[in-house]
Scaffold this active site. Structure first.
Site, PDB file in Angstrom:
ATOM      1  N   GLY A  74       0.807  -1.212   0.000  1.00 42.60           N
ATOM      2  CA  GLY A  74       0.000   0.000   0.000  1.00 42.60           C
ATOM      3  C   GLY A  74       0.845   1.269   0.000  1.00 42.60           C
ATOM      4  O   GLY A  74       0.417   2.301   0.508  1.00 42.60           O
ATOM      5  N   CYS A 132      -0.350   1.388  -9.127  1.00 35.00           N
ATOM      6  CA  CYS A 132      -0.309   0.514  -7.952  1.00 35.00           C
ATOM      7  C   CYS A 132      -1.687  -0.092  -7.707  1.00 35.00           C
ATOM      8  O   CYS A 132      -2.656   0.633  -7.512  1.00 35.00           O
ATOM      9  CB  CYS A 132       0.145   1.255  -6.703  1.00 35.00           C
ATOM     10  SG  CYS A 132       0.214   0.148  -5.279  1.00 35.00           S
TER      11      CYS A 132
END
Lengths: 304, 293
Positions: A74, A132
């Site tokens: 993350g 991402c």
């Protein structure tokens, strides 16, 4: 015969060899500098940095998969202020070009980071992470919608001044060629791919997802053939250069990536297994060139 | 320009000199290896399966280190682990004479300076697979206390009386054959066994057993599953007892790069600048007051 010439030019910048590391697999080099002479890398690509510190996801964040791993870190990072004061300062002591990977939840957040780095002489190029899979808001949305990708690219380019801007693309799209063209249309100086493939793993005895985030990004040698195909498709769709990555673990993988169309190659998760892998790949490439009579590495870029 | 520093810890080939199944799925393995630097109790090694499709090391704590005086002069490293997945099952399938790669020692272990200063009663709390890292701590404490008079006089206050050590080992039930308990006893340490179902030793968890057996502990070292560590933190906090706990988390790199193995911290961590510390680097042992569990 002359010794193998490994240097390449990328977006008007000269690199002594085509090898860098994939963002997030090498930090800023601080930990691995104990194992690896980072002054021998073609460039170092640092872990994604955002305008403010990011906490990242809950644990478990990583799990192994056959010939690879999944992660859902993350994008935990200390933010641009600490990055500039600590990480870039650390890298001043090494003779290695620095590619800074930039992440954000919004266009404004990307711009804020790019603006801070635009005049920093310690930074060679900027890589914008629009791919991402582990950040809920922003990030990957910019990399999956061609119009948004063009816009983010344009706005980062404006703030980056003379610094080359590389857009890092996700493989989680239907047409990677369309995304490459969208980045080029926005004025990108280069593209890098592939980021991780969105994946899932279930613990059948606990009847739960292995990663707290449910999904994670798959990386490692398992994804290499996918990466080669996508580098081929993307590089043939645009005129800007490509940094190829995805499961590169051996010199053969790196050569293959360049033949598919990559000008530079990033070594990723294999560094977790063997931090010095990138240097072994470098010497393997030299050996390959000598054995095959390849004088200049640029001669193999995109030969297929 | 920076020159390469000496390698502090690198991957090295280790030879298995002994393997025993202590209980169902729980293995003790002794490896002959050059650890490059002294291993502290609480530190761990990354153990790599030889299978080329398994690329990541398995973090396993160090259960003991001895010098192989008879043979090579290398370190004899003991690890004790449970088979939890394909990787640990593969490692467990190796036998005497087989070789594998290890990396370490890694991480920050149990601080022991405090133990030899002015403590009266030190308690080691091991839940399940927490016992192995405490065994190496117990060995080290025993050595430290026996040599304490030779320790630099300025650095350590003079001790009148050696502290008492109690090890409390918790197991699910008697099928785990109180693995390693005899190793603690062999060190002359008062060892208490507790089982969840009472099938052996005291009935209950390690905290229950602690309350029942030790009146005034003044230093706790604990390793075990997260719920147990949370309970230890709560108990020690309420009683005002210093506690060090060893955390477990899934890792990829083992050296602080990937940020896969973080533990939530109470304050902002000085490295990460968020409330996350790396279990592999800042840990695996933390002051219980510092982690948010």
């Amino acid at each position: 015969m002359k010794s193998a010439e490994l240097s390449v030019d990328f977006a008007g910048h000269h690199f002594r060899n085509p090898l860098t590391v994939a963002s997030g697999t090498f930090g800023s080099g601080m930990e691995y500098s104990r194992y690896v002479d980072i002054g021998r890398l073609g460039a170092i690509t640092t872990k994604g940095v955002s305008s403010v510190p990011w906490e990242g996801n809950p644990t478990p964040r990583v799990t192994e998969t056959p010939s690879g791993m999944m992660n859902a870190i993350g994008l935990q990072n200390p933010g641009i202020d600490v990055f500039i004061e600590r990480d870039l300062k650390f890298l001043e002591d090494y003779d290695v070009p620095v590619i800074v990977n930039v992440c954000g939840h919004s266009v404004e957040e990307y711009e804020a980071v790019v603006e801070r780095l635009a005049d920093d002489d310690r930074v060679e190029m900027l890589e914008i992470n629009v791919s991402c899979p582990n950040v809920k808001q922003g990030a990957i949305q910019f990399g999956t919608d061609p119009d948004m990708l063009t816009e983010v690219t344009q706005r980062c380019k404006t703030k980056a001044k003379d610094k080359p801007v590389i857009m890092k693309l996700t493989p989680n799209v239907t047409s990677i060629a369309d995304m490459a063209r969208a980045a080029e249309a926005g004025g990108a100086d280069g593209i890098s791919l592939i980021n991780t493939l969105t994946a899932m793993k279930i613990d059948i005895y606990r009847r739960k997802f292995v990663l707290a985030n449910k999904t994670g990004g798959l990386s490692g040698p398992a994804i290499h053939p996918v990466a080669v195909r996508m580098v081929y498709e993307a590089s043939h769709a645009v005129g800007i250069p490509v940094i190829g990555m995805g499961g590169v673990a051996t010199y053969a993988d790196a050569i293959e990536m360049m033949m598919a169309g990559a000008t530079m190659v990033a070594v990723g998760m294999i560094s977790f297994t063997e931090p010095e892998a990138i240097l072994n790949i470098l010497s393997g490439m030299e050996r390959y060139m000598e054995e095959t009579g390849t004088e200049h590495i640029r001669d193999i870029i995109g030969i297929l | 320009m920076v020159n390469m520093q000496d390698n502090i810890s690198i991957k090295s080939k280790a030879r298995i000199t002994e393997k025993t199944e202590l209980a169902d799925g729980i293995y003790s393995m002794t490896l002959c290896a050059d650890l490059c630097s002294k291993a502290e109790p609480g530190q761990f090694v990354m153990v790599y399966p030889n299978n080329g499709a398994k690329l990541l090391g398995r973090p396993i704590c160090i259960a003991s280190v001895k010098k192989d005086t008879a043979d090579s002069g290398e370190d004899l490293l003991r690890i004790v682990f449970r088979t939890v997945g394909d990787g640990t099952r593969e490692i467990a399938s190796y036998g005497e004479g087989d070789r594998l790669f290890i990396e370490g020692p890694l991480g920050h272990g149990y601080p022991t300076d405090e133990a030899i200063s002015d403590r009266k009663h030190i308690v080691l709390l091991g839940g399940g697979l927490g016992a192995p890292s405490l065994l190496y701590l117990a060995e080290s404490l025993t050595v430290l206390m026996n040599t304490e008079s030779t320790v630099a006089e300025n650095a350590v206050p003079k001790i009148q009386e050696k502290p008492h050590i109690t090890a409390i080992l918790g197991y699910r039930d008697c099928s785990l054959k109180h693995f390693l308990a005899d190793d603690f006893r062999g060190l002359g340490i008062n060892t208490v066994i507790a089982t969840d179902d009472g099938s052996e030793g005291l009935k209950g968890n390690v905290i229950d057993a602690l309350k029942e057996t030790v009146k005034e502990p003044d230093l706790i070292y604990a390793c075990g599953p997260l719920p147990m560590l949370s309970a230890v933190k709560k108990y020690a906090g309420a009683a005002g007892i210093k506690a060090y706990i060893s955390m477990e988390e899934r890792m990829a790199c083992g050296v602080g790069v990937c940020l896969g193995c973080v533990a939530k911290t109470v304050k902002e961590d000085p490295h990460s600048h968020v409330k996350n510390a790396r279990v592999c680097t800042e840990g695996p042992v933390f002051d219980a007051d510092e982690v948010d569990i």
